[in-house]
Design a protein around this motif. Structure first.
Motif, PDB file in Angstrom:
ATOM      1  N   ASP A  89       0.877  -1.172   0.000  1.00  0.00           N
ATOM      2  CA  ASP A  89       0.000   0.000   0.000  1.00  0.00           C
ATOM      3  C   ASP A  89       0.917   1.225   0.000  1.00  0.00           C
ATOM      4  O   ASP A  89       1.311   1.723   1.050  1.00  0.00           O
ATOM      5  CB  ASP A  89      -0.906  -0.012   1.233  1.00  0.00           C
ATOM      6  N   ILE A  90       1.263   1.695  -1.187  1.00  0.00           N
ATOM      7  CA  ILE A  90       2.296   2.726  -1.332  1.00  0.00           C
ATOM      8  C   ILE A  90       1.832   4.062  -0.764  1.00  0.00           C
ATOM      9  O   ILE A  90       2.606   4.791  -0.137  1.00  0.00           O
ATOM     10  CB  ILE A  90       2.680   2.893  -2.823  1.00  0.00           C
ATOM     11  N   CYS A  91       0.563   4.397  -0.940  1.00  0.00           N
ATOM     12  CA  CYS A  91       0.078   5.711  -0.506  1.00  0.00           C
ATOM     13  C   CYS A  91      -0.439   5.722   0.925  1.00  0.00           C
ATOM     14  O   CYS A  91      -0.549   6.795   1.527  1.00  0.00           O
ATOM     15  CB  CYS A  91      -1.022   6.198  -1.452  1.00  0.00           C
ATOM     16  N   GLY A  92      -0.748   4.572   1.473  1.00  0.00           N
ATOM     17  CA  GLY A  92      -1.268   4.529   2.838  1.00  0.00           C
ATOM     18  C   GLY A  92      -0.682   3.388   3.640  1.00  0.00           C
ATOM     19  O   GLY A  92      -1.416   2.492   4.088  1.00  0.00           O
ATOM     20  N   PRO A  93       0.638   3.384   3.846  1.00  0.00           N
ATOM     21  CA  PRO A  93       1.266   2.264   4.560  1.00  0.00           C
ATOM     22  C   PRO A  93       1.000   2.305   6.062  1.00  0.00           C
ATOM     23  O   PRO A  93       1.478   3.198   6.749  1.00  0.00           O
ATOM     24  CB  PRO A  93       2.761   2.462   4.258  1.00  0.00           C
ATOM     25  N   SER A  94       0.250   1.347   6.572  1.00  0.00           N
ATOM     26  CA  SER A  94      -0.060   1.314   8.000  1.00  0.00           C
ATOM     27  C   SER A  94       0.594   0.131   8.718  1.00  0.00           C
ATOM     28  O   SER A  94       0.517   0.041   9.938  1.00  0.00           O
ATOM     29  CB  SER A  94      -1.582   1.257   8.213  1.00  0.00           C
ATOM     30  N   ILE A  95       1.218  -0.748   7.957  1.00  0.00           N
ATOM     31  CA  ILE A  95       1.826  -1.944   8.553  1.00  0.00           C
ATOM     32  C   ILE A  95       2.924  -1.608   9.569  1.00  0.00           C
ATOM     33  O   ILE A  95       2.974  -2.230  10.645  1.00  0.00           O
ATOM     34  CB  ILE A  95       2.348  -2.888   7.457  1.00  0.00           C
ATOM     35  N   PRO A  96       3.822  -0.643   9.315  1.00  0.00           N
ATOM     36  CA  PRO A  96       4.822  -0.330  10.351  1.00  0.00           C
ATOM     37  C   PRO A  96       4.201   0.019  11.697  1.00  0.00           C
ATOM     38  O   PRO A  96       4.688  -0.400  12.749  1.00  0.00           O
ATOM     39  CB  PRO A  96       5.574   0.866   9.745  1.00  0.00           C
TER      40      PRO A  96
END
Length: 395
Positions: free
Chosen positions: A136-143
């Motif tokens: 999810d390039i525009c909304g990365p929430s995994i970190p």
């Protein structure tokens, strides 16, 4: 062997109020030209091509008499021809990955990344070697959901190193590369696809039992790219996450259709936020006054229960949040001929675990959601025969 590492960060330049980002040796083409060049590489014939276009992958592309005066002549002449050499590198990287699972959703905000994170935590707790790739390039929430905010990506002589939660759970995301977590990544499709390709060919995962790929909502560039780039290496299938109401299911049906069209098996559908459910004693209780204000009576209620009905303290209270009168994900799965894996309630404690970047399985706080997730993951493992891996590894 050298162990020197370098840290990767996205480089940004300001144009007006927007940040346009580039990574490494990004293309210097203007956005429209970049899109056009990417289409040429994919072998697509532009709509405005001359009548007798020889084809963008032809050796005579941009050079034959039929190309004279074509607005695409220069791009065609310089675009790479033939098979993509990066696919060979990706195949070599993925040779050490036993199983690749996509986690998809048609609609945003349904808890897909939360499910990806908890699935990864659960598999790692079973002693599998797990990688979690956030595309999810525009909304990365995994970190955030893995408790890895502020970490950097390093490069060694083996490639990019994932950021590790545990020794058997590694993570890769563009979120590790942003110089400022509040900056927007404003990229067109070709640049997104380029970074996904770079993740697949340059990240050194080592031996993995599972690579979980957390994709953005929808059926757009990122989804097409990941399927095409992993096609030669084999994708086990996709888990599709939805919420019960029809406004979500409308888009999830499109996601199922996408999987069928591109030849990706649907491993199962998960209905997330399937009603609010939490212990009675975790609720806040209010009483409406004559003036229309709400007065907090939580402590009065708890004290009353403890003294007069202590057995209530161990009960869970559940309530429907989203309308599921249409049958929800279970009915949709039945109608579309795909497996239904189960339901996960909307549990405030699971939301808190995601905010804090921790597994919901390590304690008993997520008493409503953790058992449901555990059953779904066990069903997935049993359905796909992954449980045999555990037996084989212990033999």
């Amino acid at each position: 062997m050298s162990t020197r590492t370098t840290t990767h960060r996205l480089q940004t330049r300001r144009e007006g109020s927007l940040f346009l980002c580039s990574f490494g040796s990004a293309s210097q083409l203007e956005p429209e030209a970049e899109d056009k060049a990417a289409n040429m590489e994919n072998g697509e014939i532009p709509e405005n091509a001359n009548e007798h276009c020889p084809g963008t992958q032809s050796d005579s592309a941009g050079k034959s008499d039929a190309c004279e005066g074509c607005p695409n002549q220069e791009v065609c002449a310089t675009a790479p021809k033939g098979p993509d050499p990066d696919l060979v590198a990706i195949t070599e990287r993925m040779a050490t990955v036993k199983h690749k699972i996509l986690v998809l959703s048609g609609k945003g905000g349904v808890g897909k990344s939360t499910f990806s994170a908890q699935l990864s935590f659960a598999l790692a707790a079973m002693d599998f070697q797990v990688g979690l790739l956030d595309i999810d390039i525009c909304g990365p929430s995994i970190p955030k959901m893995l408790g890895l905010e502020g970490q950097d990506v390093h490069q060694s002589n083996l490639g990019w190193s994932p950021v590790y939660v545990e020794s058997n759970l590694g993570v890769m995301s563009i979120g590790f590369m942003l110089p400022n977590p509040d900056e927007a990544v404003i990229w067109r499709g070709p640049r997104k696809n380029g970074l996904i390709k770079q993740f697949l060919k340059d990240v050194y995962w080592g031996e993995l039992d599972f690579l979980i790929v957390d994709a953005p909502p929808g059926t757009s560039d990122e989804h097409i790219s990941i399927v095409q780039l992993l096609e030669a290496t084999g994708i086990d299938g996709a888990i599709i996450v939805t919420t019960p109401q029809e406004v979500s299911l409308i888009d999830v049906r499109k996601e199922v259709s996408f999987c069928k069209k591109v030849g990706v098996q649907v491993l199962g559908v998960v209905e997330n936020m399937s009603g609010l459910c939490q212990p009675v004693m975790d609720f806040k209780f209010t009483k409406m006054t004559e003036t229309g204000e709400q007065r907090d009576v939580t402590e009065w209620f708890k004290e009353y229960v403890r003294e007069n009905a202590p057995e209530i303290q161990n009960l869970f209270a559940c309530s429907e949040v989203f309308d599921s009168s249409g049958g929800g994900a279970e009915r949709m799965s039945r109608e579309m001929g795909v497996p239904f894996l189960g339901k996960v309630p909307l549990d405030p404690q699971l939301c808190k675990a995601a905010e804090e970047g921790r597994s919901c399985f390590i304690d008993k706080k997520c008493g409503a959601s953790a058992p449901a997730l555990k059953m779904i993951i066990e069903k997935l493992i049993e359905n796909q025969g992954f449980s045999r891996m555990l037996v084989a590894d212990s033999a």
